[in-house]
Design a protein around this motif. Structure first.
Motif, short mmCIF file in Angstrom:
data_model
loop_
_atom_site.label_atom_id
_atom_site.label_comp_id
_atom_site.label_asym_id
_atom_site.label_seq_id
_atom_site.Cartn_x
_atom_site.Cartn_y
_atom_site.Cartn_z
N ALA A 198 0.83 -1.21 0.00
CA ALA A 198 0.00 0.00 0.00
C ALA A 198 0.86 1.26 0.00
N VAL A 199 1.98 1.23 0.72
CA VAL A 199 2.93 2.35 0.67
C VAL A 199 3.41 2.56 -0.76
N ALA A 200 3.75 1.46 -1.44
CA ALA A 200 4.19 1.56 -2.83
C ALA A 200 3.09 2.14 -3.72
N GLY A 201 1.85 1.72 -3.50
CA GLY A 201 0.75 2.28 -4.27
C GLY A 201 0.62 3.77 -4.07
N ALA A 202 0.80 4.23 -2.82
CA ALA A 202 0.74 5.66 -2.55
C ALA A 202 1.87 6.41 -3.25
N VAL A 203 3.08 5.85 -3.18
CA VAL A 203 4.24 6.48 -3.83
C VAL A 203 4.06 6.55 -5.33
N LEU A 204 3.54 5.50 -5.92
CA LEU A 204 3.37 5.45 -7.37
C LEU A 204 2.19 6.29 -7.84
N SER A 205 1.37 6.76 -6.91
CA SER A 205 0.30 7.70 -7.25
C SER A 205 0.80 9.14 -7.16
N LYS A 206 1.55 9.44 -6.10
CA LYS A 206 2.17 10.76 -5.93
C LYS A 206 3.31 10.59 -4.93
N GLN A 207 4.42 11.26 -5.20
CA GLN A 207 5.61 11.02 -4.39
C GLN A 207 5.37 11.23 -2.90
N THR A 208 4.60 12.25 -2.55
CA THR A 208 4.37 12.56 -1.14
C THR A 208 3.63 11.45 -0.41
N GLY A 209 3.02 10.53 -1.13
CA GLY A 209 2.38 9.38 -0.49
C GLY A 209 3.36 8.54 0.30
N GLY A 210 4.65 8.65 -0.02
CA GLY A 210 5.65 7.89 0.72
C GLY A 210 5.74 8.27 2.19
N ALA A 211 5.18 9.43 2.56
CA ALA A 211 5.22 9.84 3.96
C ALA A 211 4.51 8.86 4.88
N VAL A 212 3.58 8.06 4.33
CA VAL A 212 2.84 7.12 5.17
C VAL A 212 3.75 6.00 5.68
N LEU A 213 4.92 5.85 5.11
CA LEU A 213 5.85 4.83 5.60
C LEU A 213 6.22 5.08 7.06
N LEU A 214 6.30 6.34 7.47
CA LEU A 214 6.68 6.65 8.86
C LEU A 214 5.68 6.09 9.87
N PRO A 215 4.37 6.39 9.76
CA PRO A 215 3.44 5.79 10.73
C PRO A 215 3.37 4.27 10.62
N VAL A 216 3.60 3.71 9.43
CA VAL A 216 3.64 2.25 9.31
C VAL A 216 4.78 1.69 10.16
N LEU A 217 5.95 2.33 10.10
CA LEU A 217 7.09 1.88 10.89
C LEU A 217 6.84 2.07 12.38
N VAL A 218 6.13 3.14 12.75
CA VAL A 218 5.79 3.35 14.16
C VAL A 218 4.90 2.21 14.65
#
Length: 233
Positions: free
Chosen positions: A176-196
Motif C-alpha cells: 500500500a505504501v508503494a501504491g501511494a508512492v506510485l500515485s504521488k511522491q508525497t504518499g511515501g510519507a505514510v511509511l513513517l506511521p507504518v514503521l511506528v
C-alpha cells in the motif's frame, strides 16, 4: 446463572450479524454521500491543470508516446496509466470514466478510515471518520477537489497502509505504501506511521523485511519499466 453454550452462540451470531449490517449501512451511506458531493464534477467540468495534463498524457501514450520520454510530468506513473486505461476502454472524449474512478477511490478511502476508527474507538467514531473523509475530500475549491487528480487516488493507498499495519499484515502495508508512492511522491510519507506501528507491535526483523520488500519492489519494477534514469529524473 451462567449461560449455556447453546444460549451464547445465538447471541454471538446476532452480534456478528448486527456488525455486518452496520458496516453495510455505513458503506451505503458513504457511497451515497460521495456520489452527491461529487455530482458537480459530472454536471459541470471546472478546469484543473493536473487533470488536463493527465488527459494530454493519456492521449499521447495512446498515439505511441513513451512516459518520461516523449511525454513527461513530474509525477509517478499510476495515475497517467489509469487515465490511459480509462480512455482505451471508454474513449477520450470525456472525463466521466476517471471521475467515476475518483468516486470509487473516495468511497474506498472513507470505508478504510471508518474501519480504522471503529476498531480503535467504536462504531460512532467509525461513522464520524468515514463521513468526515467524504466531506473533507471536497472541502477546498471545486477546481481542485472535484477533479480526478493525483491526491484522490493517493489517499486510499495511504489509509490502506495504516489499515494493514494495524492488523500486522506487513506485506500488505508495504504494498500500500508503494501504491501511494506510485500515485504521488508525497504518499511515501505514510511509511513513517507504518514503521511506528511496526515498532509498537514489536514485530521484529521479518516484519521489517516484508514492509521494505512490499514498498520497494513495485517502485523498482516501475523504474525498470520506464528506464531508471528517466524515472528518477
Amino acid at each position: 446463572m451462567p449461560l449455556s453454550p447453546a444460549t451464547e452462540r445465538p447471541t454471538t451470531a446476532a452480534r456478528a450479524k448486527e456488525a455486518v449490517a452496520n458496516r453495510t449501512r455505513l458503506l451505503a451511506v458513504l457511497a451515497v454521500l460521495t456520489i452527491l458531493t461529487r455530482l458537480p464534477s459530472f454536471a459541470r467540468t471546472p478546469w484543473n491543470p493536473d487533470e488536463g495534463y493527465l488527459a494530454t498524457q493519456a492521449r499521447q501514450l495512446a498515439d505511441g508516446g513513451v512516459l518520461y520520454d516523449t511525454v513527461v510530468d513530474r509525477k509517478p506513473p499510476f495515475v497517467p496509466l489509469l487515465y490511459r486505461g480509462a480512455f482505451a476502454v471508454f474513449g477520450d472524449g470525456s472525463l466521466w470514466p476517471v471521475r467515476v474512478a475518483a468516486v470509487v477511490a473516495v468511497v474506498v478511502g472513507a470505508a478504510l478510515a471508518a474501519s480504522l476508527a471503529s476498531g480503535r474507538w467504536g462504531e460512532r467514531a467509525g461513522w464520524t471518520a468515514g463521513i468526515c473523509y467524504v466531506f473533507l475530500s471536497v472541502g477546498l475549491k471545486p477546481e481542485d477537489t472535484q477533479a480526478a487528480t493525483f491526491e484522490v487516488f493517493m489517499l486510499p493507498w495511504t489509509v490502506a497502509a495504516i489499515w494493514y499495519a494495524e492488523r500486522a499484515r506487513w506485506l500488505g502495508a508495504g504494498l500500500a505504501v508503494a501504491g501511494a508512492v506510485l500515485s504521488k511522491q508525497t504518499g511515501g510519507a505514510v511509511l513513517l506511521p507504518v514503521l511506528v506501528l511496526l515498532w509498537q507491535h514489536r514485530a521484529g526483523w521479518p516484519a521489517v523485511v516484508r514492509v521494505a520488500a512490499g514498498a520497494a519492489l513495485p517502485v523498482v519494477i516501475a523504474a525498470l519499466a520506464f528506464d531508471p534514469g528517466r524515472f528518477l529524473y
